[in-house]
Design an enzyme around this catalytic site. Structure first.
Site, PDB file in Angstrom:
ATOM      1  N   ASP A 111       1.158 -44.246  -6.556  1.00  0.00           N
ATOM      2  CA  ASP A 111       0.459 -45.384  -5.965  1.00  0.00           C
ATOM      3  C   ASP A 111      -0.911 -45.498  -6.639  1.00  0.00           C
ATOM      4  O   ASP A 111      -1.029 -46.062  -7.718  1.00  0.00           O
ATOM      5  CB  ASP A 111       0.392 -45.113  -4.456  1.00  0.00           C
ATOM      6  N   ARG A 174      13.209 -40.575   5.975  1.00  0.00           N
ATOM      7  CA  ARG A 174      13.431 -39.988   4.640  1.00  0.00           C
ATOM      8  C   ARG A 174      14.909 -39.954   4.284  1.00  0.00           C
ATOM      9  O   ARG A 174      15.275 -39.956   3.119  1.00  0.00           O
ATOM     10  CB  ARG A 174      12.900 -38.543   4.586  1.00  0.00           C
TER      11      ARG A 174
END
Ligand code: 5GP
Length: 184
Positions: A111, A174
């Site tokens: 990111d 997840r």
């Protein structure tokens, strides 16, 4: 809407399927092919960044062809909820010697690049011969550290928050086999 997402959806977020399991498998195989040709005659050490990268790593290393390699794990934290604290904390430190090794860091997503930037500095200090990064996802528009640009990328995206395939939403989701975009 899968059951695991329903309770999260009730908090006012909406999930849109973005990458199907089939598309993810294609992306992973392409990354594995690149690494296989680049490291055919080397013995890389893969460093998997827990927790998010564990699913990508498991698929990626099994898709490699003719690469003799070792795999180890590290756990760092630079995120809380949906915004970065800007701090990197070593929760599970590296337990493998990286001196003179060709290292490949496996990440779920790059990111701002802070995590990779700090990890690379750490590994350089420990004497790694080379350090490359394989990331399932990359947000090029958010990158703040030039040296954190991943060498191998499964898929790029813009400034959106995604979950599934190892990536969490406050610890959950997840285990979703697709990747979803989170919309408020
Ligand atoms: P960076 O240090 O590059 O800013 O952030 C890297 C870490 O932030 C990733 O390993 C991941 O844990 C978290 N992160 C960044 N973007 C996202 C996202 O869209 N979804 C999820 N679930 N985690 C993210």
């Amino acid at each position: 809407m899968p059951t695991i997402m329903r309770s999260i959806d009730e908090q006012g977020y909406h999930f849109e399927e973005w990458l199907t399991p089939e598309r993810i498998a294609e992306d992973v195989q392409l990354v594995a092919n690149q690494i296989s040709s680049d490291y055919e005659h080397k013995e890389p050490l893969f460093i998997v960044v827990l927790n998010g990268a564990f699913i990508f790593a498991a698929d990626l290393i099994r898709a490699l062809k003719n690469v003799r390699c070792e795999v180890t794990f590290i756990r760092v934290s630079s995120y809380w909820g949906m915004s970065s604290t800007g701090q990197l904390e070593f929760i599970v430190p590296l337990q493998q010697v990286v001196d003179n090794r060709d290292v490949i860091i496996i990440e779920d997503i790059v990111d701002t690049g802070l995590t990779i930037h700090q990890l690379k500095a750490h590994l350089r200090g420990l004497g790694a011969t080379s350090i490359r990064v394989a990331s399932m996802l990359f947000k090029p528009g958010k990158l703040e550290y030039d040296d954190a640009k991943p060498d191998y990328v499964g898929h790029e995206l813009t400034d959106e928050f995604v979950v599934g395939y190892g990536l969490d939403f406050d610890g959950f989701a997840r285990n979703m086999d697709a990747i979803y975009k989170v919309k408020e």
